[in-house]
Design a protein around this motif. Sequence first.
Motif, PDB file in Angstrom:
ATOM      1  N   MET A  21     -15.898   6.117   1.239  1.00 30.73           N
ATOM      2  CA  MET A  21     -15.389   5.259   0.168  1.00 30.73           C
ATOM      3  C   MET A  21     -14.552   6.024  -0.866  1.00 30.73           C
ATOM      4  SD  MET A  21     -16.041   2.198   0.788  1.00 30.73           S
ATOM      5  CE  MET A  21     -17.150   1.105   1.635  1.00 30.73           C
ATOM      6  N   ASN A  22     -14.942   7.260  -1.173  1.00 26.59           N
ATOM      7  CA  ASN A  22     -14.178   8.045  -2.145  1.00 26.59           C
ATOM      8  C   ASN A  22     -12.787   8.377  -1.609  1.00 26.59           C
ATOM      9  OD1 ASN A  22     -16.283   8.119  -4.014  1.00 26.59           O
ATOM     10  ND2 ASN A  22     -17.225   9.872  -2.989  1.00 26.59           N
ATOM     11  N   PHE A  23     -12.737   8.623  -0.307  1.00 25.11           N
ATOM     12  CA  PHE A  23     -11.438   8.887   0.331  1.00 25.11           C
ATOM     13  C   PHE A  23     -10.568   7.630   0.255  1.00 25.11           C
ATOM     14  CE2 PHE A  23      -8.827   8.388   4.171  1.00 25.11           C
ATOM     15  CZ  PHE A  23      -7.971   9.467   4.027  1.00 25.11           C
ATOM     16  N   PHE A  24     -11.157   6.462   0.588  1.00 26.77           N
ATOM     17  CA  PHE A  24     -10.392   5.211   0.552  1.00 26.77           C
ATOM     18  C   PHE A  24      -9.844   4.925  -0.847  1.00 26.77           C
ATOM     19  CE2 PHE A  24     -13.257   3.575   4.189  1.00 26.77           C
ATOM     20  CZ  PHE A  24     -12.364   4.038   5.145  1.00 26.77           C
ATOM     21  N   ALA A  25     -10.627   5.262  -1.868  1.00 25.35           N
ATOM     22  CA  ALA A  25     -10.216   4.971  -3.245  1.00 25.35           C
ATOM     23  C   ALA A  25      -8.968   5.769  -3.627  1.00 25.35           C
ATOM     24  CB  ALA A  25     -11.356   5.264  -4.216  1.00 25.35           C
ATOM     25  N   ASP A  26      -8.871   7.006  -3.144  1.00 25.08           N
ATOM     26  CA  ASP A  26      -7.706   7.843  -3.450  1.00 25.08           C
ATOM     27  C   ASP A  26      -7.480   8.834  -2.311  1.00 25.08           C
ATOM     28  OD1 ASP A  26      -5.624   9.236  -4.560  1.00 25.08           O
ATOM     29  OD2 ASP A  26      -6.841  10.327  -6.013  1.00 25.08           O
ATOM     30  N   PRO A  27      -6.756   8.428  -1.272  1.00 25.28           N
ATOM     31  CA  PRO A  27      -6.606   9.302  -0.094  1.00 25.28           C
ATOM     32  C   PRO A  27      -5.589  10.429  -0.251  1.00 25.28           C
ATOM     33  CG  PRO A  27      -5.433   7.234   0.259  1.00 25.28           C
ATOM     34  CD  PRO A  27      -6.094   7.120  -1.084  1.00 25.28           C
ATOM     35  N   TYR A  28      -4.760  10.355  -1.311  1.00 20.95           N
ATOM     36  CA  TYR A  28      -3.593  11.252  -1.358  1.00 20.95           C
ATOM     37  C   TYR A  28      -3.912  12.741  -1.454  1.00 20.95           C
ATOM     38  CZ  TYR A  28      -1.428   6.733  -1.670  1.00 20.95           C
ATOM     39  OH  TYR A  28      -1.064   5.450  -1.389  1.00 20.95           O
ATOM     40  N   PRO A  29      -4.886  13.161  -2.282  1.00 17.41           N
ATOM     41  CA  PRO A  29      -5.204  14.601  -2.305  1.00 17.41           C
ATOM     42  C   PRO A  29      -5.680  15.103  -0.939  1.00 17.41           C
ATOM     43  CG  PRO A  29      -6.184  13.492  -4.208  1.00 17.41           C
ATOM     44  CD  PRO A  29      -5.671  12.421  -3.299  1.00 17.41           C
ATOM     45  N   LEU A 173     -12.024  -7.593  10.447  1.00 10.96           N
ATOM     46  CA  LEU A 173     -13.068  -7.142  11.366  1.00 10.96           C
ATOM     47  C   LEU A 173     -12.482  -6.224  12.435  1.00 10.96           C
ATOM     48  CD1 LEU A 173     -15.617  -7.434  13.361  1.00 10.96           C
ATOM     49  CD2 LEU A 173     -14.555  -9.565  14.072  1.00 10.96           C
ATOM     50  N   VAL A 174     -11.372  -6.647  13.048  1.00  8.00           N
ATOM     51  CA  VAL A 174     -10.753  -5.867  14.124  1.00  8.00           C
ATOM     52  C   VAL A 174     -10.441  -4.447  13.630  1.00  8.00           C
ATOM     53  CG1 VAL A 174      -8.653  -5.643  15.537  1.00  8.00           C
ATOM     54  CG2 VAL A 174      -9.792  -7.864  15.332  1.00  8.00           C
ATOM     55  N   PHE A 175      -9.883  -4.349  12.422  1.00  7.71           N
ATOM     56  CA  PHE A 175      -9.469  -3.046  11.911  1.00  7.71           C
ATOM     57  C   PHE A 175     -10.637  -2.218  11.388  1.00  7.71           C
ATOM     58  CE2 PHE A 175      -5.481  -5.176  12.421  1.00  7.71           C
ATOM     59  CZ  PHE A 175      -4.640  -4.158  12.854  1.00  7.71           C
ATOM     60  N   ASN A 176     -11.694  -2.872  10.905  1.00 13.20           N
ATOM     61  CA  ASN A 176     -12.908  -2.126  10.542  1.00 13.20           C
ATOM     62  C   ASN A 176     -13.562  -1.533  11.781  1.00 13.20           C
ATOM     63  OD1 ASN A 176     -13.568  -1.855   7.784  1.00 13.20           O
ATOM     64  ND2 ASN A 176     -14.013  -4.032   7.630  1.00 13.20           N
ATOM     65  N   ALA A 177     -13.479  -2.263  12.891  1.00 11.88           N
ATOM     66  CA  ALA A 177     -14.150  -1.846  14.127  1.00 11.88           C
ATOM     67  C   ALA A 177     -13.545  -0.585  14.745  1.00 11.88           C
ATOM     68  CB  ALA A 177     -14.138  -2.984  15.138  1.00 11.88           C
ATOM     69  N   GLU A 380      -7.020  -5.448 -13.832  1.00 13.00           N
ATOM     70  CA  GLU A 380      -7.321  -4.293 -12.979  1.00 13.00           C
ATOM     71  C   GLU A 380      -7.159  -4.665 -11.499  1.00 13.00           C
ATOM     72  OE1 GLU A 380      -7.914  -0.489 -12.353  1.00 13.00           O
ATOM     73  OE2 GLU A 380      -7.939  -1.317 -14.392  1.00 13.00           O
ATOM     74  N   PRO A 381      -6.235  -4.010 -10.773  1.00 13.02           N
ATOM     75  CA  PRO A 381      -6.145  -4.278  -9.325  1.00 13.02           C
ATOM     76  C   PRO A 381      -7.434  -3.818  -8.632  1.00 13.02           C
ATOM     77  CG  PRO A 381      -4.229  -3.046 -10.114  1.00 13.02           C
ATOM     78  CD  PRO A 381      -5.256  -3.006 -11.206  1.00 13.02           C
ATOM     79  N   LYS A 382      -7.899  -4.597  -7.641  1.00 20.74           N
ATOM     80  CA  LYS A 382      -9.116  -4.213  -6.895  1.00 20.74           C
ATOM     81  C   LYS A 382      -8.741  -3.927  -5.449  1.00 20.74           C
ATOM     82  CE  LYS A 382     -12.645  -6.756  -9.526  1.00 20.74           C
ATOM     83  NZ  LYS A 382     -11.811  -7.614 -10.397  1.00 20.74           N
ATOM     84  N   ARG A 383      -9.269  -2.841  -4.924  1.00 16.72           N
ATOM     85  CA  ARG A 383      -9.020  -2.467  -3.524  1.00 16.72           C
ATOM     86  C   ARG A 383      -9.904  -3.258  -2.576  1.00 16.72           C
ATOM     87  NH1 ARG A 383      -4.810  -0.305  -1.942  1.00 16.72           N
ATOM     88  NH2 ARG A 383      -3.817   0.875  -3.590  1.00 16.72           N
ATOM     89  N   ARG A 384      -9.378  -3.500  -1.385  1.00 11.98           N
ATOM     90  CA  ARG A 384     -10.200  -4.060  -0.296  1.00 11.98           C
ATOM     91  C   ARG A 384     -10.439  -2.916   0.676  1.00 11.98           C
ATOM     92  NH1 ARG A 384      -7.802  -9.306   2.367  1.00 11.98           N
ATOM     93  NH2 ARG A 384      -8.437 -10.128   0.340  1.00 11.98           N
ATOM     94  N   PHE A 385     -11.676  -2.499   0.796  1.00 11.52           N
ATOM     95  CA  PHE A 385     -11.954  -1.329   1.636  1.00 11.52           C
ATOM     96  C   PHE A 385     -12.072  -1.712   3.110  1.00 11.52           C
ATOM     97  CE2 PHE A 385     -13.521   0.109  -2.566  1.00 11.52           C
ATOM     98  CZ  PHE A 385     -12.637   1.169  -2.721  1.00 11.52           C
ATOM     99  N   ASN A 386     -11.417  -0.921   3.943  1.00 13.37           N
ATOM    100  CA  ASN A 386     -11.389  -1.171   5.381  1.00 13.37           C
ATOM    101  C   ASN A 386     -11.200   0.178   6.069  1.00 13.37           C
ATOM    102  OD1 ASN A 386      -9.859  -1.722   8.046  1.00 13.37           O
ATOM    103  ND2 ASN A 386     -10.498  -3.780   7.453  1.00 13.37           N
ATOM    104  N   ASN A 387     -11.815   0.348   7.244  1.00 12.54           N
ATOM    105  CA  ASN A 387     -11.738   1.636   7.948  1.00 12.54           C
ATOM    106  C   ASN A 387     -10.319   2.014   8.386  1.00 12.54           C
ATOM    107  OD1 ASN A 387     -14.384   2.685   7.885  1.00 12.54           O
ATOM    108  ND2 ASN A 387     -15.047   1.249   9.467  1.00 12.54           N
TER     109      ASN A 387
END
Length: 402
Positions: A21-29, A173-177, A380-387
Amino acid sequence: MSAPGSTVSGVPHLDVDPFDMNFFADPYPTHELLRETGPVVYLDKWKLYGVARYAEVHAVLNDPATFCSSRGVGLSDFKKETPWRPPSLILEADPPEHTRTRAVLSKVLSPTVMKGLRERFAAAAEERVDTLLEKRSFDAISDLAEAYPLSIFPDALGLKPEGRENLIPYASLVFNAFGPPNELRKEAIARSAPHQAYVTEQCQRDNLTSGGIGACIHAHVDEGAITATEAPLLVRSLLSAGLDTTVNGIGAAVYCLARFPDQWQRLRDDLTLARNAFEEAVRFESPVQTFFRTTTREVELSGATIGEGEKVLMFLAAANRDPRRWDKPDSYDITRRTSGHVGYGSGIHMCVGQLVARLEGETMLSALARRVASIEITGEPKRRFNNTLRGLDSLPVTITPA
């Protein structure tokens, strides 16, 4: 996250979890760490190889004989475990099977077909802007990025009106899988039964309206190009590929244009930049972040030796901001030459929904730019977390009429 550790066959190891989840929140570093550590890295957490530079990602995408898709484009290896659903005939297939089925989709989604849809898509975009101008303040994800594609693409495909609320959860679902057995994947599959049932039923020939893209796919059965069993699976491919790419792409474009008002003004001054503004948002935000391949033989890639049967994770988003390939990669510039970005993949598996996404993105952005003076983020923009996907769940905005 640790610094590069030991190396095996010249490949540096990293203690990085690209599904955290921390990576998803800010993947750039982490993207920068992956790129700068080496052309090929090994991620100990999931026991896989990773490529994050543009040259290597492009090379893997364009060598399907060595880096195959039929063993799954997610972490699970179909040679060793059973897929959670019947594999996609497009995404999870290799030539020659892939070539045959892909040819059918290329016909039903050809540039000529897109030309025929343009007027209808443009009219729907104008209608959506009418509604948004009445509201002035709205959520740019639910009221725009989702509402617009959902108002036209299911009709173009020939879906019945009932049950369409299953479409976005199904794509998600497809992309989380494709990810590892983490909470996101487990929860998505646990909740998936109604979405899967709806999609399976909608893809059958009798449930699709005549003249739609879905019916055109089934018509290829009569010509012997595909079998009656394959046709519903091809319709299914479009249900995920034709929607998520567009929803996340439009969401990314609005998010970029709201954050960079100079680029919004540029677009307003020259509406012919609408398509490129969408394309640059796909490069800049990369709605599809990652995909896997599996090696069919031992291979050397940029000096690193990778054995047979290894999973290779391509960081499409990191490649799209690789300074080796792009000038000022971290700036959003709607006049940039975007050709070559890997936001839709590259090579034979390039996203089948890309023409639809581009048409919808272009018509929506030009309708907005013609009639809206400014877009302001008001919450505040909210992220939708997905794998696999990167997008927003919510983006509160206020627009001012032109």
